[in-house]
Design a protein around this motif. Structure first.
Motif, PDB file in Angstrom:
ATOM      1  N   ARG A   1     -14.489   5.044   2.712  1.00 34.88           N
ATOM      2  CA  ARG A   1     -13.104   5.318   3.112  1.00 34.88           C
ATOM      3  C   ARG A   1     -12.646   6.551   2.331  1.00 34.88           C
ATOM      4  O   ARG A   1     -12.743   6.596   1.105  1.00 34.88           O
ATOM      5  CB  ARG A   1     -12.188   4.121   2.863  1.00 34.88           C
ATOM      6  N   TYR A   2     -12.145   7.505   3.092  1.00 38.35           N
ATOM      7  CA  TYR A   2     -11.797   8.825   2.552  1.00 38.35           C
ATOM      8  C   TYR A   2     -10.281   8.955   2.517  1.00 38.35           C
ATOM      9  O   TYR A   2      -9.607   8.798   3.548  1.00 38.35           O
ATOM     10  CB  TYR A   2     -12.427   9.888   3.452  1.00 38.35           C
ATOM     11  N   TYR A   3      -9.757   9.219   1.330  1.00 37.54           N
ATOM     12  CA  TYR A   3      -8.303   9.324   1.127  1.00 37.54           C
ATOM     13  C   TYR A   3      -7.935  10.734   0.686  1.00 37.54           C
ATOM     14  O   TYR A   3      -8.655  11.358  -0.096  1.00 37.54           O
ATOM     15  CB  TYR A   3      -7.855   8.374   0.005  1.00 37.54           C
TER      16      TYR A   3
ATOM     17  N   THR B   1      -3.541   4.538  -4.692  1.00 34.36           N
ATOM     18  CA  THR B   1      -2.771   4.847  -5.897  1.00 34.36           C
ATOM     19  C   THR B   1      -3.471   5.908  -6.741  1.00 34.36           C
ATOM     20  O   THR B   1      -2.837   6.834  -7.247  1.00 34.36           O
ATOM     21  CB  THR B   1      -2.539   3.566  -6.717  1.00 34.36           C
ATOM     22  N   LEU B   2      -4.793   5.785  -6.870  1.00 33.81           N
ATOM     23  CA  LEU B   2      -5.544   6.780  -7.642  1.00 33.81           C
ATOM     24  C   LEU B   2      -5.492   8.155  -6.982  1.00 33.81           C
ATOM     25  O   LEU B   2      -5.423   9.177  -7.673  1.00 33.81           O
ATOM     26  CB  LEU B   2      -6.997   6.329  -7.819  1.00 33.81           C
ATOM     27  N   ALA B   3      -5.513   8.191  -5.649  1.00 37.01           N
ATOM     28  CA  ALA B   3      -5.398   9.473  -4.948  1.00 37.01           C
ATOM     29  C   ALA B   3      -4.060  10.138  -5.268  1.00 37.01           C
ATOM     30  O   ALA B   3      -4.003  11.330  -5.609  1.00 37.01           O
ATOM     31  CB  ALA B   3      -5.553   9.271  -3.444  1.00 37.01           C
TER      32      ALA B   3
ATOM     33  N   GLY C   1      -3.822  10.778  -9.203  1.00 37.04           N
ATOM     34  CA  GLY C   1      -4.770  11.791  -9.652  1.00 37.04           C
ATOM     35  C   GLY C   1      -4.644  13.111  -8.927  1.00 37.04           C
ATOM     36  O   GLY C   1      -5.319  14.081  -9.275  1.00 37.04           O
ATOM     37  N   GLN C   2      -3.791  13.134  -7.879  1.00 36.21           N
ATOM     38  CA  GLN C   2      -3.622  14.331  -7.042  1.00 36.21           C
ATOM     39  C   GLN C   2      -4.988  14.842  -6.576  1.00 36.21           C
ATOM     40  O   GLN C   2      -5.303  16.035  -6.676  1.00 36.21           O
ATOM     41  CB  GLN C   2      -2.835  15.403  -7.815  1.00 36.21           C
ATOM     42  N   CYS C   3      -5.783  13.886  -6.081  1.00 35.11           N
ATOM     43  CA  CYS C   3      -7.145  14.205  -5.683  1.00 35.11           C
ATOM     44  C   CYS C   3      -7.517  13.405  -4.440  1.00 35.11           C
ATOM     45  O   CYS C   3      -6.855  12.425  -4.089  1.00 35.11           O
ATOM     46  CB  CYS C   3      -8.124  13.868  -6.810  1.00 35.11           C
ATOM     47  N   ALA C   4      -8.591  13.841  -3.785  1.00 31.30           N
ATOM     48  CA  ALA C   4      -9.184  13.012  -2.745  1.00 31.30           C
ATOM     49  C   ALA C   4      -9.937  11.863  -3.414  1.00 31.30           C
ATOM     50  O   ALA C   4     -10.367  11.974  -4.565  1.00 31.30           O
ATOM     51  CB  ALA C   4     -10.135  13.846  -1.891  1.00 31.30           C
TER      52      ALA C   4
ATOM     53  N   ALA D   1       0.841  -1.202   0.000  1.00 32.31           N
ATOM     54  CA  ALA D   1       0.000   0.000   0.000  1.00 32.31           C
ATOM     55  C   ALA D   1       0.872   1.247   0.000  1.00 32.31           C
ATOM     56  O   ALA D   1       1.698   1.426   0.897  1.00 32.31           O
ATOM     57  CB  ALA D   1      -0.916  -0.003   1.221  1.00 32.31           C
ATOM     58  N   PRO D   2       0.713   2.128  -0.983  1.00 28.38           N
ATOM     59  CA  PRO D   2       1.485   3.372  -0.979  1.00 28.38           C
ATOM     60  C   PRO D   2       1.004   4.302   0.140  1.00 28.38           C
ATOM     61  O   PRO D   2      -0.158   4.260   0.538  1.00 28.38           O
ATOM     62  CB  PRO D   2       1.205   3.979  -2.357  1.00 28.38           C
ATOM     63  N   ASP D   3       1.920   5.119   0.636  1.00 31.12           N
ATOM     64  CA  ASP D   3       1.559   6.085   1.673  1.00 31.12           C
ATOM     65  C   ASP D   3       0.663   7.173   1.093  1.00 31.12           C
ATOM     66  O   ASP D   3       0.870   7.630  -0.033  1.00 31.12           O
ATOM     67  CB  ASP D   3       2.818   6.745   2.251  1.00 31.12           C
ATOM     68  N   VAL D   4      -0.321   7.576   1.886  1.00 30.81           N
ATOM     69  CA  VAL D   4      -1.156   8.729   1.547  1.00 30.81           C
ATOM     70  C   VAL D   4      -1.206   9.642   2.773  1.00 30.81           C
ATOM     71  O   VAL D   4      -0.804   9.249   3.869  1.00 30.81           O
ATOM     72  CB  VAL D   4      -2.590   8.302   1.139  1.00 30.81           C
ATOM     73  N   GLU D   5      -1.684  10.857   2.564  1.00 29.52           N
ATOM     74  CA  GLU D   5      -1.776  11.808   3.677  1.00 29.52           C
ATOM     75  C   GLU D   5      -2.816  11.369   4.696  1.00 29.52           C
ATOM     76  O   GLU D   5      -2.656  11.540   5.898  1.00 29.52           O
ATOM     77  CB  GLU D   5      -2.127  13.199   3.132  1.00 29.52           C
ATOM     78  N   LEU D   6      -3.911  10.776   4.193  1.00 30.39           N
ATOM     79  CA  LEU D   6      -5.015  10.382   5.064  1.00 30.39           C
ATOM     80  C   LEU D   6      -5.768   9.223   4.441  1.00 30.39           C
ATOM     81  O   LEU D   6      -6.015   9.215   3.233  1.00 30.39           O
ATOM     82  CB  LEU D   6      -5.982  11.565   5.257  1.00 30.39           C
ATOM     83  N   ALA D   7      -6.137   8.249   5.256  1.00 27.76           N
ATOM     84  CA  ALA D   7      -7.061   7.181   4.862  1.00 27.76           C
ATOM     85  C   ALA D   7      -7.944   6.937   6.077  1.00 27.76           C
ATOM     86  O   ALA D   7      -7.507   6.340   7.056  1.00 27.76           O
ATOM     87  CB  ALA D   7      -6.315   5.918   4.456  1.00 27.76           C
TER      88      ALA D   7
END
Length: 317
Positions: free
Chosen positions: A65-67, A103-105, A108-111, A44-50
């Motif tokens: 689930r909000y990313y 990955t899409l977050a 895509g540089q998006c939530a 799982a790649p790191d994200v700012e928030l999950a």
């Protein structure tokens, strides 16, 4: 022709000789599907928030689930993708598609808001459709609290989730909103008739079998009449005009290949924008299998680029 990696995966699956979903029933199928994910899912790649949250739904809370992507400022209003997971409207959940959404977050540089809609056979059609639309409307209504941009919303999903995303675009058009920037349809099911050449060519031996698809439909639909309902078969909608741009990705060795292409062409024929992208050597389900199929990473990068472009586009009404 199959990619080498896809061929090796199909050989490994055949050797493992696991029971077919239709032979073990929905509850056991869900468990088996989750258990087999680790063999094919990359780290799982790191994200700012999950964060696990919920939206009010027709029959109680809908788990979400909000990313937010890695490096995102906590309160910056980001564009947002509302994502619906695949799994034949019967299997799959927030966990099975967690890596895809992360990955899409990032790409895509998006939530991303991933939706755990109700599934068959416990909740028959159109329960999944109703949950999917309730979640989409909630994301729009709660944009300020979610720190997302209500004017830059996209929908997307894979397989059954691609079906739901296409239906959401139709429902949003007919309901007068939300205005969507993109429908990201990854090997979507668009016609429950299952009568295309690819359905015949890849009925066996390519992971998703005809018997499994027939079973999925039996679990999801109430009966034969639902096959013609556009909320189950969006290709059968009375009109495909005035819909958001579509980015349609298919696998070449997939029973659903032809209906994905048919949907892209139908959108274009109705005056819409639709990009059609085929991974000729790949198989159904490949975007969740990045640990063993490098095409998954390519398709997710392509999806991210499509999202970035759609969110950056100026809208002229």
């Amino acid at each position: 022709m199959l990619d080498q990696e896809a061929k090796a995966l199909l050989e490994a699956v055949a050797k493992a000789n696991r029971p077919a979903f239709e032979a073990i029933g929905a509850v056991a199928a869900r468990k088996l599907y989750k258990e087999t994910r680790s063999a094919v899912t990359p780290p799982a790649p790191d994200v700012e928030l999950a964060a696990n949250i919920a939206a009010p739904g027709p029959l109680g809370p809908i788990p979400l689930r909000y990313y937010r992507p890695a490096g995102a400022e906590p309160r910056a209003p980001l564009p947002v993708l509302v994502f619906y997971h695949g799994g034949g409207w019967v299997v799959g959940d927030l966990d099975t598609h967690d890596v895809v959404c992360r990955t899409l977050a990032n790409e895509g540089q998006c939530a991303v808001v991933s939706v755990d809609y109700r599934m068959g056979p416990e909740h028959k059609f159109p329960a999944a459709v109703n949950d999917a639309f309730a979640a989409l409307k909630w994301v729009q209504a709660e944009a300020d609290h979610l720190h997302v941009d209500a004017a830059r919303i996209a929908v997307g999903g894979d397989s059954a989730g691609g079906n739901l995303a296409a239906v959401m675009a139709l429902m949003a058009r007919d309901a007068g909103g939300p205005d969507l920037r993109l429908q990201l349809l990854i090997y979507p099911a668009t016609d429950m008739a299952m009568d295309t050449a690819s359905h015949k060519a890849f009925a066996e031996g390519h992971l998703l079998t005809r018997s499994s698809m027939t079973w999925f439909q039996m679990m999801y639909l109430n009966g034969a009449a639902d096959v013609a309902d556009w909320r189950a078969s969006p290709l059968k909608a009375a009109s495909l005009a005035d819909l958001p741009p579509a980015h349609v990705i298919v696998a070449g060795n997939d029973p659903l290949r032809d209906e994905g292409e048919a949907y892209a062409k139908a959108l274009q024929a109705a005056g819409g924008k639709a990009v059609f992208s085929e991974y000729p050597g790949s198989i159904h389900g490949f975007i969740t299998m990045g640990k063993v199929l490098p095409q998954a990473g390519q398709a997710l990068a392509e999806s991210g680029a499509a999202l970035r472009a759609a969110f950056a586009a100026l809208l002229f009404h």
